[in-house]
Design an enzyme around this catalytic site. Structure first.
Site, PDB file in Angstrom:
ATOM      1  N   ASP A   1      -0.282  11.667  -5.608  1.00 11.81           N
ATOM      2  CA  ASP A   1      -1.165  12.844  -5.403  1.00 11.81           C
ATOM      3  C   ASP A   1      -1.862  13.461  -6.543  1.00 11.81           C
ATOM      4  O   ASP A   1      -2.914  13.848  -6.839  1.00 11.81           O
ATOM      5  CB  ASP A   1      -0.797  13.938  -4.406  1.00 11.81           C
ATOM      6  CG  ASP A   1      -0.439  13.570  -3.137  1.00 11.81           C
ATOM      7  OD1 ASP A   1      -1.097  12.540  -2.863  1.00 11.81           O
ATOM      8  OD2 ASP A   1       0.234  14.250  -2.299  1.00 11.81           O
TER       9      ASP A   1
ATOM     10  N   ASN B   1       2.234   4.748  -5.665  1.00  7.19           N
ATOM     11  CA  ASN B   1       3.040   5.210  -4.815  1.00  7.19           C
ATOM     12  C   ASN B   1       4.251   4.656  -4.454  1.00  7.19           C
ATOM     13  O   ASN B   1       5.448   5.524  -3.950  1.00  7.19           O
ATOM     14  CB  ASN B   1       2.007   5.126  -3.419  1.00  7.19           C
ATOM     15  CG  ASN B   1       1.201   6.420  -3.096  1.00  7.19           C
ATOM     16  OD1 ASN B   1       1.323   7.326  -3.886  1.00  7.19           O
ATOM     17  ND2 ASN B   1       0.099   6.251  -2.188  1.00  7.19           N
TER      18      ASN B   1
ATOM     19  N   GLU C   1      -7.621   6.620  -2.317  1.00  7.20           N
ATOM     20  CA  GLU C   1      -7.933   6.894  -3.686  1.00  7.20           C
ATOM     21  C   GLU C   1      -9.343   6.516  -3.789  1.00  7.20           C
ATOM     22  O   GLU C   1      -9.801   5.979  -5.200  1.00  7.20           O
ATOM     23  CB  GLU C   1      -7.061   5.614  -4.047  1.00  7.20           C
ATOM     24  CG  GLU C   1      -7.323   4.450  -4.035  1.00  7.20           C
ATOM     25  CD  GLU C   1      -6.436   3.903  -2.426  1.00  7.20           C
ATOM     26  OE1 GLU C   1      -6.630   2.534  -2.380  1.00  7.20           O
ATOM     27  OE2 GLU C   1      -6.379   4.656  -1.892  1.00  7.20           O
TER      28      GLU C   1
ATOM     29  N   HIS D   1       4.789   9.532  -3.350  1.00  4.64           N
ATOM     30  CA  HIS D   1       3.597  10.060  -2.883  1.00  4.64           C
ATOM     31  C   HIS D   1       3.084  11.303  -3.825  1.00  4.64           C
ATOM     32  O   HIS D   1       1.981  11.455  -3.860  1.00  4.64           O
ATOM     33  CB  HIS D   1       3.863  10.491  -1.448  1.00  4.64           C
ATOM     34  CG  HIS D   1       3.785   9.222  -0.670  1.00  4.64           C
ATOM     35  ND1 HIS D   1       2.259   8.317  -0.281  1.00  4.64           N
ATOM     36  CD2 HIS D   1       4.554   8.505   0.102  1.00  4.64           C
ATOM     37  CE1 HIS D   1       2.689   7.471   0.452  1.00  4.64           C
ATOM     38  NE2 HIS D   1       3.920   7.391   0.512  1.00  4.64           N
TER      39      HIS D   1
ATOM     40  N   ASP E   1     -12.385   2.970  -6.911  1.00  5.14           N
ATOM     41  CA  ASP E   1     -11.149   3.505  -6.522  1.00  5.14           C
ATOM     42  C   ASP E   1     -10.107   3.211  -7.575  1.00  5.14           C
ATOM     43  O   ASP E   1     -10.275   2.362  -8.623  1.00  5.14           O
ATOM     44  CB  ASP E   1     -10.820   2.918  -5.226  1.00  5.14           C
ATOM     45  CG  ASP E   1     -10.646   1.423  -5.185  1.00  5.14           C
ATOM     46  OD1 ASP E   1     -10.564   0.881  -6.378  1.00  5.14           O
ATOM     47  OD2 ASP E   1     -10.584   0.569  -4.189  1.00  5.14           O
TER      48      ASP E   1
END
Length: 594
Positions: A489, A480, A515, A485, A472
């Protein structure tokens, strides 16, 4: 018509109709042609009375019997019979319709129709049974012998067989307006045929120089063929009346026979019975044939309509003559004009070459085995359009088990094939959507687990190499929070693309959620999983985030090599624990599971 009358008027009508008609016919019969023991050659009153009983409502039959008894007693006594003899004959005649109705009710529960061969047979059986019972009663009461019994039986049977059918059919024709609806040409033809039958009968039975008794037979057969059962019954009635009257007057070939009167009467009765046994069944069979022909015509028309609607045709190959027949719809499916010449080879040539070989093989196998067949192929129509056609059918065998023909159907399934292709494409697209992570384009959690299940089964059953790496993004929450956000993304999307680069085609990387990602390494990749996983980590770390205005990120990786775990969950759990260690050791690093 009579059913609209008041009950008492209706009962009186049937009583008078029975009494007057029966009396007149009985009186004329007794004074016209006479046989042995003063018994008429034909007894029309029996047939007349039975016809009325079949036509009238059941509740009127008791009154009709009263009228019949009165008429019979009067006619017999007027003809010279003593009262007791007249009573005995009346009782015998009264039993005839009772027996006939009972037999008909047992054999033909519905209304009897002389257009059905079975019903004609039932009526003949009923008439014979009634005449036998009547003759037995008359013989016992009159105290006479066998000759009297045979004469009475044949006389009564002929009366029923000859008189009853035309009366019933004529009354039904009038009630159904068939007479009124008939064209003038039909009426003229019927009149001419029946008049011709009468003239031929007069010509045959008014002289004895030429044996021309076959001529009335020809006339009755013609009437049967052109006018149906009514023509047969009416023709027989005309012939019987004229032949009986002229023979009774001592005229004609039968009256000229050298022998006693009873022999002449029996011969006349035999002549009429023979003609009757041909005419009525023949007329009924002609009606059945016409109905079957009409039904066949309708069935063929409906078949053609059904084939046109369903885009289905039929075909047949004669293996003996090597010929083929196509229905009209088969021609239309091939883009040809119905009725155009077609050969077996020509029909096969309509298929594209690749499909043609397969179709030949399927048909040869079916002919050899006798089993049904089914195939689908592409045909090229006369206009060059390529259509998909599906055929199935069976092999026709002779008595020796040798294939003599092939019968099959052909259906244009182009639309079905196209719809199936579109449906399959839609299904595949839906499956891809269902198995793909919309953000990254990688396999989603469900697809990743399904892929891992298959790889796990191969490792467990065949010993195929397998390793799982879970990674991850380090400090993703901070990204974030700091950049929003949308940037987060984009970071996930970039990491997904970079993670795919170092993997082989046999491997898979999927997004597990948030993630977190999972790499499934198989084959050579699983033999050196640390090297592959490390390449993934370094590739992500080396990404220049500035180029896309994205922050630079790293990943932590936990790696677990398959070690005979009992389930996929245990293998993932080991990799997840190794990931936890990698994070604990400072992130941006790889750790192997113990």
């Amino acid at each position: 018509m009579t059913r609209a009358l008041p009950p008492r008027v209706e009962a009186t009508f049937w009583l008078l109709l029975t009494a007057l008609g029966y009396f007149l016919l009985a009186h004329l019969s007794l004074h016209a042609t006479k046989g042995a023991d003063n018994i008429a050659a034909i007894w029309p009153p029996s047939g007349y009375f039975l016809a009325l009983l079949l036509l009238m409502p059941a509740r009127m039959r008791i009154g009709a019997f009263v009228g019949m008894v009165a008429a019979s007693l009067s006619a017999n006594m007027l003809g010279g019979a003593p009262p007791l003899t007249a009573a005995a004959f009346t009782l015998a005649n009264a039993c005839e319709p009772v027996v006939a109705l009972w037999v008909l009710r047992r054999r033909e529960p519905a209304m009897i129709s002389f257009m059905v061969p079975r019903a004609v047979g039932s009526f003949c059986i009923a008439a014979m049974a009634a005449s036998i019972v009547s003759a037995a009663i008359a013989t016992l009461l009159a105290g006479t012998g066998v000759d009297f019994f045979l004469s009475w039986m044949s006389t009564v049977a002929l009366g029923m067989l000859i008189v009853t059918p035309p009366i019933i059919m004529l009354s039904r024709m009038i009630a159904s307006n068939a007479m009124r609806n008939a064209t003038i040409a039909m009426k003229v033809e019927a009149t001419a045929i029946l008049t011709g039958a009468a003239l031929l009968t007069v010509a045959s039975f008014s002289q004895s120089h030429f044996p021309a008794t076959f001529l009335p037979c020809v006339a009755v057969i013609l009437a049967s063929y052109r006018l149906g059962p009514f023509g047969a019954a009416a023709g027989m009635l005309i012939v019987a009346v004229i032949a009986a009257l002229l023979t009774g007057q001592g005229l004609g070939p039968i009256a000229a026979i050298d022998g006693p009167q009873k022999v002449k009467i029996f011969f006349l009765q035999f002549y009429l019975v023979t003609m009757l046994s041909i005419a009525l069944p023949l007329a009924a069979l002609i009606v059945v044939r016409k109905r079957l022909a009409k039904r066949l015509e309708e069935s063929n028309r409906w078949l053609l309509q059904a084939e046109a609607v369903a885009l289905v045709g039929h075909w047949r190959v004669d293996l003996v003559r090597r010929t083929i027949q196509w229905s009209d719809q088969s021609y239309r499916i091939h883009g040809l004009e119905p009725g155009a010449g077609m050969t077996v080879e020509g029909s096969l040539a309509c298929y594209l070459e690749d499909d043609r070989v397969r179709v030949r093989h399927v048909l040869k196998q079916s002919i050899a085995s006798g089993a049904p067949f089914e195939f689908q192929g592409r045909i090229q129509r006369a206009d060059g359009d390529v259509r998909h056609a599906k055929s199935h059918g069976s092999i026709e065998m002779d008595r020796n088990g040798v294939a003599v023909g092939i019968f099959g159907t052909i259906q244009d399934v182009t639309e079905t094939v196209e719809n199936a292709r579109i449906l399959e494409a839609a299904r595949s697209a839906a499956e891809r959507v269902a198995n793909t992570d919309m953000l990254t384009g990688l396999p989603n959690r469900r697809q990743t687990l399904a892929f891992l299940e298959k790889a796990f089964a191969a490792a467990r059953d065949d010993g195929a190499p397998l390793a799982v790496a879970i990674f991850d993004i380090d400090h993703f929450k901070r990204i974030n929070d700091s950049h929003g956000h949308a940037v987060g993304d984009n970071v996930i999307r970039r990491v997904a693309q970079r993670a795919k680069a170092p993997l082989r085609e046999t491997d898979l990387v999927g997004r597990f959620g948030g993630e977190e990602f999972v790499c499934i390494l198989r084959g050579d990749s699983a033999l050196s999983p640390e090297m592959v996983a490390e390449r993934v980590r370094k590739t992500i770390e080396a990404e220049d985030g500035v180029a896309g205005n994205l922050p630079r990120v790293t990943v932590s990786i936990g790696l677990a090599v398959y070690a005979a775990e009992a389930s996929v969950e245990e293998l993932l759990h080991r990799a997840d624990k190794a990931l936890y260690v990698a994070k604990s050791d400072g992130r941006n690093r790889l750790r192997m599971a113990a």
